[in-house]
Scaffold this motif. Structure first.
Motif, mmCIF file in Angstrom:
data_model
loop_
_atom_site.group_PDB
_atom_site.id
_atom_site.type_symbol
_atom_site.label_atom_id
_atom_site.label_comp_id
_atom_site.label_asym_id
_atom_site.label_seq_id
_atom_site.Cartn_x
_atom_site.Cartn_y
_atom_site.Cartn_z
ATOM 1 N N LEU A 58 0.871 -1.088 -0.134
ATOM 2 C CA LEU A 58 -0.057 -0.217 -0.057
ATOM 3 C C LEU A 58 0.835 1.405 -0.071
ATOM 4 O O LEU A 58 0.352 2.107 -0.666
ATOM 5 C CB LEU A 58 -0.921 -0.022 1.102
ATOM 6 C CG LEU A 58 -2.038 -0.733 0.999
ATOM 7 C CD1 LEU A 58 -2.692 -0.920 2.424
ATOM 8 C CD2 LEU A 58 -2.962 -0.629 -0.148
ATOM 9 N N LEU A 59 1.774 1.264 0.566
ATOM 10 C CA LEU A 59 2.881 2.364 0.642
ATOM 11 C C LEU A 59 3.539 2.800 -0.646
ATOM 12 O O LEU A 59 3.421 3.804 -1.018
ATOM 13 C CB LEU A 59 3.898 2.221 2.170
ATOM 14 C CG LEU A 59 3.351 2.347 3.179
ATOM 15 C CD1 LEU A 59 4.747 1.817 4.368
ATOM 16 C CD2 LEU A 59 2.840 3.603 3.773
ATOM 17 N N ARG A 60 3.943 1.414 -1.256
ATOM 18 C CA ARG A 60 4.389 1.716 -2.535
ATOM 19 C C ARG A 60 3.486 2.225 -3.597
ATOM 20 O O ARG A 60 3.903 2.865 -4.374
ATOM 21 C CB ARG A 60 4.916 0.260 -3.010
ATOM 22 C CG ARG A 60 6.417 -0.114 -2.317
ATOM 23 C CD ARG A 60 6.935 -1.383 -2.972
ATOM 24 N NE ARG A 60 7.705 -1.919 -1.975
ATOM 25 C CZ ARG A 60 6.915 -3.185 -1.589
ATOM 26 N NH1 ARG A 60 6.474 -3.918 -2.268
ATOM 27 N NH2 ARG A 60 7.812 -3.894 -0.669
ATOM 28 N N LEU A 61 2.364 1.552 -3.326
ATOM 29 C CA LEU A 61 0.990 2.106 -4.637
ATOM 30 C C LEU A 61 0.869 3.509 -4.164
ATOM 31 O O LEU A 61 0.603 4.254 -5.271
ATOM 32 C CB LEU A 61 -0.118 1.219 -4.264
ATOM 33 C CG LEU A 61 -0.032 -0.126 -5.090
ATOM 34 C CD1 LEU A 61 -1.025 -0.947 -4.692
ATOM 35 C CD2 LEU A 61 0.382 -0.021 -6.448
ATOM 36 N N GLU A 62 0.731 3.997 -2.737
ATOM 37 C CA GLU A 62 0.373 5.344 -2.633
ATOM 38 C C GLU A 62 1.542 6.476 -3.287
ATOM 39 O O GLU A 62 1.326 7.044 -3.623
ATOM 40 C CB GLU A 62 0.229 5.564 -1.130
ATOM 41 C CG GLU A 62 -1.080 5.023 -0.723
ATOM 42 C CD GLU A 62 -2.109 5.615 -0.971
ATOM 43 O OE1 GLU A 62 -2.253 7.010 -1.439
ATOM 44 O OE2 GLU A 62 -3.282 5.118 -1.044
ATOM 45 N N GLU A 63 2.957 6.058 -2.887
ATOM 46 C CA GLU A 63 3.956 6.747 -3.297
ATOM 47 C C GLU A 63 3.911 6.792 -4.945
ATOM 48 O O GLU A 63 4.091 7.713 -5.606
ATOM 49 C CB GLU A 63 5.217 5.816 -2.843
ATOM 50 C CG GLU A 63 6.449 6.849 -3.307
ATOM 51 C CD GLU A 63 7.581 6.160 -2.765
ATOM 52 O OE1 GLU A 63 8.720 6.065 -3.435
ATOM 53 O OE2 GLU A 63 7.592 5.872 -1.441
ATOM 54 N N LEU A 64 3.596 5.659 -5.605
ATOM 55 C CA LEU A 64 3.417 5.484 -6.955
ATOM 56 C C LEU A 64 2.334 6.515 -7.607
ATOM 57 O O LEU A 64 2.613 7.318 -8.384
ATOM 58 C CB LEU A 64 3.141 4.253 -7.519
ATOM 59 C CG LEU A 64 3.246 4.001 -9.131
ATOM 60 C CD1 LEU A 64 4.539 4.480 -9.833
ATOM 61 C CD2 LEU A 64 2.770 2.655 -9.313
ATOM 62 N N ILE A 65 1.282 6.394 -6.884
ATOM 63 C CA ILE A 65 0.062 7.389 -7.337
ATOM 64 C C ILE A 65 0.693 8.756 -7.139
ATOM 65 O O ILE A 65 0.352 9.708 -8.075
ATOM 66 C CB ILE A 65 -1.066 6.939 -6.575
ATOM 67 C CG1 ILE A 65 -1.671 5.547 -6.940
ATOM 68 C CG2 ILE A 65 -2.138 7.912 -6.564
ATOM 69 C CD1 ILE A 65 -2.889 5.129 -5.821
ATOM 70 N N GLU A 66 1.192 9.013 -5.958
ATOM 71 C CA GLU A 66 1.396 10.729 -5.959
ATOM 72 C C GLU A 66 2.370 11.109 -7.087
ATOM 73 O O GLU A 66 2.571 11.922 -7.503
ATOM 74 C CB GLU A 66 2.191 10.634 -4.589
ATOM 75 C CG GLU A 66 1.195 10.796 -3.389
ATOM 76 C CD GLU A 66 1.757 11.171 -1.946
ATOM 77 O OE1 GLU A 66 3.004 11.220 -1.945
ATOM 78 O OE2 GLU A 66 0.772 10.585 -1.022
ATOM 79 N N GLN A 67 3.352 10.041 -7.156
ATOM 80 C CA GLN A 67 4.491 10.484 -8.312
ATOM 81 C C GLN A 67 3.806 10.383 -9.623
ATOM 82 O O GLN A 67 4.276 11.427 -10.423
ATOM 83 C CB GLN A 67 5.546 9.409 -8.626
ATOM 84 C CG GLN A 67 6.303 9.190 -7.261
ATOM 85 C CD GLN A 67 7.543 8.226 -7.133
ATOM 86 O OE1 GLN A 67 7.320 7.097 -7.869
ATOM 87 N NE2 GLN A 67 8.376 8.345 -6.371
ATOM 88 N N VAL A 68 2.943 9.647 -10.114
ATOM 89 C CA VAL A 68 2.172 9.829 -11.277
ATOM 90 C C VAL A 68 1.539 11.057 -11.279
ATOM 91 O O VAL A 68 1.469 11.826 -12.229
ATOM 92 C CB VAL A 68 1.327 8.610 -11.595
ATOM 93 C CG1 VAL A 68 0.261 8.870 -12.576
ATOM 94 C CG2 VAL A 68 1.981 7.297 -11.761
ATOM 95 N N GLU A 69 0.722 11.445 -10.325
ATOM 96 C CA GLU A 69 -0.057 12.571 -10.325
ATOM 97 C C GLU A 69 0.776 14.036 -10.346
ATOM 98 O O GLU A 69 0.442 14.993 -11.122
ATOM 99 C CB GLU A 69 -0.962 12.865 -9.099
ATOM 100 C CG GLU A 69 -2.071 11.693 -9.267
ATOM 101 C CD GLU A 69 -3.063 11.843 -7.803
ATOM 102 O OE1 GLU A 69 -2.543 12.237 -6.856
ATOM 103 O OE2 GLU A 69 -4.220 10.985 -7.641
#
Length: 196
Positions: free
Chosen positions: A88-99
């Motif tokens: 979840l932490l990795r996915l949240e970080e990835l979502i923030e980076q994409v945005e």
């Protein structure tokens, strides 16, 4: 997988809507995966509570081997819950980076559009030489207008207009008397030179 089929139906139904691009679909897939992992985490936390209750019950009933098995199962479920947290932490970080990357892309596109618009407007203006030419023409027009104004202001009174000059002398004398100044020269009408 089922989520992707729903998205394909949504794409087919809104084929004319070009506002949703591949980046949006990829971000949606990442968020859907995040939501699935959050659901798995909730189920694992509920299972941990049941494992703990089962181990306590078995210890109270004196069933030590079954209690050890329940504790090992609890440990396995705890490891799975920890892995879910990491994912979840990795996915949240990835979502923030994409945005953030999308926001940067939009900013660069806006800067590019703004620069192109600025250049187009500057081209319409014609550059520094054209602006200097316009300013010079404006200065010349103002100077010409001043010359016209000066010519028109002097056109009404000629030096040979003795009546106007006499009236001017009389008014100057009145102003001098009213201000209390002593008039060193008696006020006499000024005679204009005679025209030849």
């Amino acid at each position: 997988m089922g989520n992707r089929q729903g998205q394909q139906k949504m794409e087919a139904g809104a084929g004319h809507n070009q506002m949703v691009d591949d980046d949006d679909m990829a971000l949606l897939d990442i968020k859907a995966q995040r939501d699935q992992i959050q659901g798995q985490r909730r189920r694992l936390h509920a299972q941990l509570l049941r494992d703990d209750d089962a181990a306590r019950t078995l210890v109270r009933n004196g069933k030590k081997p079954q209690a050890m098995l329940a504790l090992r199962t609890k440990k396995l479920h705890q490891q799975l819950a920890d892995e879910c947290e990491q994912h979840l932490l990795r996915l949240e970080e990835l979502i923030e980076q994409v945005e953030m990357a999308r926001m940067q892309r939009d900013t660069v596109q806006a800067l590019s559009l703004g620069t192109a618009t600025l250049r187009r407007i500057q081209k319409e203006i014609g550059g520094v030489d054209r602006v200097q030419t316009i300013l010079d023409e404006s200065h010349d027009a103002v100077a010409d207008q001043q010359e016209l104004s000066e010519a028109l202001s002097g056109a009404g009174i000629l030096d040979s207009d003795t009546e106007a000059l006499a009236e001017l002398a009389r008014l100057e004398a009145e102003v001098a008397r009213a201000s209390g100044a002593a008039d060193p020269v008696p006020a006499q009408p000024v005679l204009a030179p005679e025209a030849p």
